[in-house]
Structures are given as C-alpha cells and as structure tokens.
Design a protein around this motif. Sequence first.
Motif, PDB file in Angstrom:
ATOM      1  N   ASN A   7       0.822  -1.215   0.000  1.00  0.00           N
ATOM      2  CA  ASN A   7       0.000   0.000   0.000  1.00  0.00           C
ATOM      3  C   ASN A   7       0.856   1.264   0.000  1.00  0.00           C
ATOM      4  OD1 ASN A   7      -2.524  -1.207  -0.113  1.00  0.00           O
ATOM      5  ND2 ASN A   7      -2.748  -1.350   2.105  1.00  0.00           N
ATOM      6  N   ARG A  42      -8.688   2.276  -1.169  1.00  0.00           N
ATOM      7  CA  ARG A  42      -9.913   2.077  -0.363  1.00  0.00           C
ATOM      8  C   ARG A  42      -9.885   0.749   0.395  1.00  0.00           C
ATOM      9  NH1 ARG A  42     -14.684   3.208  -4.680  1.00  0.00           N
ATOM     10  NH2 ARG A  42     -14.239   5.419  -5.049  1.00  0.00           N
ATOM     11  N   GLY A  43      -9.281  -0.226  -0.186  1.00  0.00           N
ATOM     12  CA  GLY A  43      -9.274  -1.564   0.414  1.00  0.00           C
ATOM     13  C   GLY A  43      -8.689  -2.544  -0.577  1.00  0.00           C
ATOM     14  N   LYS A  45      -7.419  -6.989  -0.827  1.00  0.00           N
ATOM     15  CA  LYS A  45      -6.608  -7.970  -0.090  1.00  0.00           C
ATOM     16  C   LYS A  45      -5.144  -7.966  -0.528  1.00  0.00           C
ATOM     17  CE  LYS A  45      -9.969 -10.649  -1.477  1.00  0.00           C
ATOM     18  NZ  LYS A  45     -11.049  -9.655  -1.599  1.00  0.00           N
ATOM     19  N   ARG A  95     -15.911  -1.440  -3.088  1.00  0.00           N
ATOM     20  CA  ARG A  95     -15.186  -1.279  -1.816  1.00  0.00           C
ATOM     21  C   ARG A  95     -15.765  -0.167  -0.946  1.00  0.00           C
ATOM     22  NH1 ARG A  95      -9.399  -1.501  -4.897  1.00  0.00           N
ATOM     23  NH2 ARG A  95      -9.221  -3.755  -5.125  1.00  0.00           N
ATOM     24  N   TYR A 348     -14.874 -12.140   2.971  1.00  0.00           N
ATOM     25  CA  TYR A 348     -14.878 -10.886   2.211  1.00  0.00           C
ATOM     26  C   TYR A 348     -14.043 -11.061   0.960  1.00  0.00           C
ATOM     27  CZ  TYR A 348     -10.256 -10.147   4.294  1.00  0.00           C
ATOM     28  OH  TYR A 348      -8.960 -10.279   4.692  1.00  0.00           O
TER      29      TYR A 348
END
Length: 348
Positions: A7, A42-43, A45, A95, A348
Amino acid sequence: MYREKVNEAISEFLEEKERNAMKEYREDNAQFYRDLREFMLRGGKRLRPIAVILGYKSIKDDREEELIKASICVEFLHNSTLIHDDIIDQDTLRRGGPTFHVLYERRYSHLPKERARLFGLAFGIMGGDELFNLGFEALLTSGFDKDRVCEALKYYVEAYREIVNGELLDLIMSISDYERLSVDDYLLMVRLKTSALFEKSFLIGLTLANADERTKNAFSNYAVYLSEAFQIRDDILGLYGTEEELGKPIGSDLREGKATILVILAFKMLPDDKKKALKDILTKHQITEEDVYYARDLLKEYGVLNEAERISEELIEKAKDNIISLDINEEYKEILCDLAEFVVRRRY
C-alpha cells in the motif's frame, strides 16, 4: 506486513504521478491521479502483489525494496480490470465507495444527465487504461536485471490478454442457455478471467528470482486451482455474504444474470419447476430483495451451496499438493498452504 508495504509503494508511486501531472499539465490531470490513488487505497486484499513477493521469496530472500516496487505492477493491472469491469457490469459501488466511472458521473452532475453519464464512462475507460500503463512502468523501473524484467513483462501482457478473453466468455455466458452450460465452461472462464493474473503474479516473482521450469509449473497449477476456488468462494459470498463484508450489494450476480457456479449447478440439480422459478428471476428486468432471498433458500435447500463448497475444497487440496512436493523455502511453503486455507474460509 507485506500488505502495508504494498500500500505504501502504491501510494508513493501515484503521489509522484500526481506531482508530475501538476507540473507538466494542470490541476484536472493531478486530480485524476489523486482519484486513482483514492480508488486503489480504499481496500483490497493485495493477494496478487503478495503472490509476486511469495513467488520470489520462495527462491531468494534479497532485494526487498525492488521486489515491493515490482509487485505493485499486478495490483495496478488488477484495478485496471476492476474499473472496466464495473463499467461493463454497470455497477455503482466498489469497496464501499462509488465505482470510478460513477465518481466522475457525479462530479459532472451539473451537466445534462446523459452527458454526465458519458463523461463518467470516458473517465472510467481512461482510468482503467492508465492503471494498466502504470503497472507496466512499475515493473519496468523496479531495478531488476533487464532480461528478467523483459521476461516478466511477457507474463504481464499475457495476463491482460487472458483476462479480456475471460471477460468475453463471462458476457457471452450471461446470455446463454443456463442449462447448456457446464462446470467445465465455468472453470475455463475463471481460468482466463480470474486465474490468469494470480498465476502470472507468481510467475513474475519466480522469473525475477530466476526459478526453474519445474517450480514455475507447480506454482502455475497451484495458482490456477487456488483461483478457481477463490472465484467459487466469491460466487458464494456474492449471494450468501453481507453488503458490509463485501462492500457491494448482495445478489449483484443474479441481477446481472451471471452464470456463476451456483447458477450452473442449480440447473443441473434443481427439479424442473424450481429451475423455471430460478430462470424467471434471472431474466427479470428488476430483481427484488425477495427474489434474492428466495434464490438463496432454494439453492441451499437442494444442496447446490454444499456442492459448490465441496468443489472449492477439492480445488484447494489440489493447490496445496502442488506446493507440498516442491523443494522451496519451508517457511513460504507453509505460508502458501495457509493462503489456500484463507481463500476457502474468507468472509470478504
């Protein structure tokens, strides 16, 4: 640990693009890269960049800074396909926020409605295209040996071509006679649309580490089986999860008439009257919440959900078998087996 580093690398890469756009172009261009950064952070995995890292580290344990930089290439490619996929599926939520094209449609809502919609689509197409380019650049400038990078880039391009062909099959299958579709048809589509990038992510990492062909083949098999199980789990969660867990509405696949594993199995396992009821729902112009809950209960009652879960479990065991037999770093072998278990248990 790696998720945070990935990230950070994505954020730094896009912040640099934003600064360059401000210097070379104008604020509108800088805002475009700002929006791409917000969308990507935002998100998610980060399974694909982690696959690059795991592939590399199962062979070598050096050059982490260059490896993290190289790994983000596949996350850019993945998000490129998400933006385009949301346009194709006419989705509005991703997301927990607006899809990229809807973000721009809303931003230009002061325009006439149809023009604002077209502006949104245009920015969505450009956003997806630019993320593909940025992924290519991230790998090209990662700092690894030129020959290794060139070979890895072949996998990057190959992945995108397979994804396009998988999306094509997904669209065609959504308007096909569900009763004529087989589990093999479904798995072919998944191998192209979902497995391709996951498989190529491992192969990019292994290529940068100069792994041998036997190891690459085993990882390819592992990735394909794992991705097929991953998509089956996605299909299950798409009907049996919650909007809070997934960040998008439950039953979206039903509303789009998608030939998920649940739908294909249903047309093999349901009695004729129940098949007709399900087909009526899939072909409705507007599917209600009651329709979604009816379909959920129906597939559970007739064992469709259990059969989908059984197939997924079987694929996970095949994935693990391919890794267990390899002569690679034992720590990463265990991580890869744990990843397989996570895929089939996730919410998820």
